[in-house]
Design a protein around this motif. Structure first.
Motif, mmCIF file in Angstrom:
data_model
loop_
_atom_site.group_PDB
_atom_site.id
_atom_site.type_symbol
_atom_site.label_atom_id
_atom_site.label_comp_id
_atom_site.label_asym_id
_atom_site.label_seq_id
_atom_site.Cartn_x
_atom_site.Cartn_y
_atom_site.Cartn_z
ATOM 1 N N LEU A 1 0.840 -1.183 0.000
ATOM 2 C CA LEU A 1 0.000 0.000 0.000
ATOM 3 C C LEU A 1 0.880 1.239 0.000
ATOM 4 O O LEU A 1 1.941 1.265 0.610
ATOM 5 C CB LEU A 1 -0.862 0.039 1.270
ATOM 6 N N ALA A 2 0.438 2.271 -0.661
ATOM 7 C CA ALA A 2 1.129 3.543 -0.546
ATOM 8 C C ALA A 2 0.920 4.025 0.881
ATOM 9 O O ALA A 2 -0.191 4.167 1.352
ATOM 10 C CB ALA A 2 0.552 4.549 -1.531
ATOM 11 N N GLU B 1 -10.056 2.356 -1.664
ATOM 12 C CA GLU B 1 -10.537 2.402 -0.287
ATOM 13 C C GLU B 1 -10.648 0.995 0.304
ATOM 14 O O GLU B 1 -10.294 0.765 1.462
ATOM 15 C CB GLU B 1 -11.897 3.107 -0.222
ATOM 16 N N GLY B 2 -11.154 0.071 -0.511
ATOM 17 C CA GLY B 2 -11.287 -1.290 -0.042
ATOM 18 C C GLY B 2 -9.940 -1.932 0.253
ATOM 19 O O GLY B 2 -9.776 -2.635 1.261
ATOM 20 N N GLN B 3 -8.972 -1.690 -0.608
ATOM 21 C CA GLN B 3 -7.633 -2.212 -0.383
ATOM 22 C C GLN B 3 -7.033 -1.637 0.896
ATOM 23 O O GLN B 3 -6.387 -2.353 1.670
ATOM 24 C CB GLN B 3 -6.745 -1.900 -1.579
ATOM 25 N N ALA B 4 -7.273 -0.354 1.125
ATOM 26 C CA ALA B 4 -6.762 0.273 2.343
ATOM 27 C C ALA B 4 -7.388 -0.351 3.581
ATOM 28 O O ALA B 4 -6.717 -0.576 4.596
ATOM 29 C CB ALA B 4 -7.031 1.781 2.304
ATOM 30 N N ALA C 1 -14.455 -9.808 2.518
ATOM 31 C CA ALA C 1 -15.919 -9.733 2.560
ATOM 32 C C ALA C 1 -16.417 -9.422 3.963
ATOM 33 O O ALA C 1 -17.351 -8.623 4.150
ATOM 34 C CB ALA C 1 -16.518 -11.053 2.078
ATOM 35 N N ALA C 2 -15.781 -10.013 4.962
ATOM 36 C CA ALA C 2 -16.225 -9.832 6.339
ATOM 37 C C ALA C 2 -16.038 -8.403 6.836
ATOM 38 O O ALA C 2 -16.833 -7.910 7.639
ATOM 39 C CB ALA C 2 -15.475 -10.799 7.259
ATOM 40 N N ILE C 3 -14.997 -7.737 6.357
ATOM 41 C CA ILE C 3 -14.735 -6.372 6.821
ATOM 42 C C ILE C 3 -15.226 -5.330 5.817
ATOM 43 O O ILE C 3 -14.970 -4.135 5.966
ATOM 44 C CB ILE C 3 -13.235 -6.157 7.119
ATOM 45 N N GLY C 4 -15.934 -5.787 4.788
ATOM 46 C CA GLY C 4 -16.504 -4.867 3.813
ATOM 47 C C GLY C 4 -15.477 -4.186 2.937
ATOM 48 O O GLY C 4 -15.655 -3.027 2.551
ATOM 49 N N LYS D 1 -5.310 -2.369 6.340
ATOM 50 C CA LYS D 1 -5.347 -1.851 7.724
ATOM 51 C C LYS D 1 -5.585 -3.014 8.681
ATOM 52 O O LYS D 1 -4.953 -3.092 9.767
ATOM 53 C CB LYS D 1 -6.466 -0.822 7.853
ATOM 54 N N ALA D 2 -6.467 -3.938 8.315
ATOM 55 C CA ALA D 2 -6.710 -5.117 9.144
ATOM 56 C C ALA D 2 -5.456 -5.967 9.238
ATOM 57 O O ALA D 2 -5.126 -6.513 10.309
ATOM 58 C CB ALA D 2 -7.866 -5.932 8.569
ATOM 59 N N MET D 3 -4.733 -6.100 8.131
ATOM 60 C CA MET D 3 -3.492 -6.866 8.143
ATOM 61 C C MET D 3 -2.418 -6.173 8.982
ATOM 62 O O MET D 3 -1.662 -6.816 9.718
ATOM 63 C CB MET D 3 -3.000 -7.059 6.710
#
Length: 219
Positions: free
Chosen positions: A15-16, A165-168, A155-158, A172-174
């Motif tokens: 991620l940037a 945005e989804g990749q971020a 999918a679980a974290i939307g 973030k969870a990782m």
């Protein structure tokens, strides 16, 4: 986890981000460890064993020494890539557990069956995974399980992985999981970027590199 496998979500993509938070472990603190993840050691012997699985499969898949040497050259960073994968899989497990995500054997079998049909059979799929992602045939089910786990986590974290945005959100969870596990890498293999949940190279001139005699390759 790109040289490594990560077909659906490209887990190895960075991620940037701002300046990374790096952690590394010295051999004196963790003798014989390639990494320590959540207090559990990934030993150098375990890492070398995984690398040798790939090299053995590559040798079996190539008809002569010259082609084998070409395969080795193309995967010259196999040791570090393999360690990255071994650590990242544990980070993913942590993130998935927090999100209440689990993967069944049936999930893995269904994905494998589908991919085998697309590839033209089990052997063809194994050959493709070995060539493209450096995954030994005996580790294919583990690789597919990881793919499914990543998709379920997203999918679980939307997290829509088709959007920035989804990749971020996913990474973030990782990153949170990396922090929770307090990942330490032996400096000879680089350092762990907590923010990106990724192994990175670091300049450590006072450390000798892994030699061919230790890993059967130049890391």
């Amino acid at each position: 986890m790109h040289r490594r496998r990560r077909t659906a979500l490209v887990l190895s993509a960075a991620l940037a981000a701002a300046a990374p938070l790096l952690t590394a472990c010295g051999s004196e603190a963790h003798p014989g460890a390639a990494a320590v993840v959540g207090g559990d050691r990934i030993t150098i012997a375990q890492l070398e064993s995984r690398v040798n699985e790939v090299r053995t499969a590559q040798r079996a898949a190539t008809p002569n020494q010259a082609q084998y040497e070409q395969a080795v050259t193309k995967t010259a960073s196999l040791t570090r890539d393999t360690l990255h994968t071994m650590v990242l899989d544990r980070v993913l497990d942590q993130a998935a557990a927090k999100a209440g995500v689990s993967v069944t054997r049936k999930d893995t079998q269904q994905l494998r069956s589908s991919l085998e049909q697309q590839a033209g059979g089990a052997k063809a799929l194994e050959a493709a995974w070995l060539q493209q992602y450096g995954v030994a045939p005996k580790r294919l089910d583990d690789s597919l399980r990881t793919e499914i786990e990543a998709q379920k986590l997203a999918a679980a974290i939307g997290a829509d992985m088709n959007t920035t945005e989804g990749q971020a959100t996913f990474w973030k969870a990782m990153s949170d999981a990396s922090k929770k596990l307090d990942v330490d890498l032996n400096p000879r293999y680089g350092a762990w970027d907590v923010k990106k949940s990724s192994r990175v190279d670091v300049k450590t001139p006072w450390l000798r590199e892994v030699t061919a005699g230790q890993t059967q390759e130049t890391a």
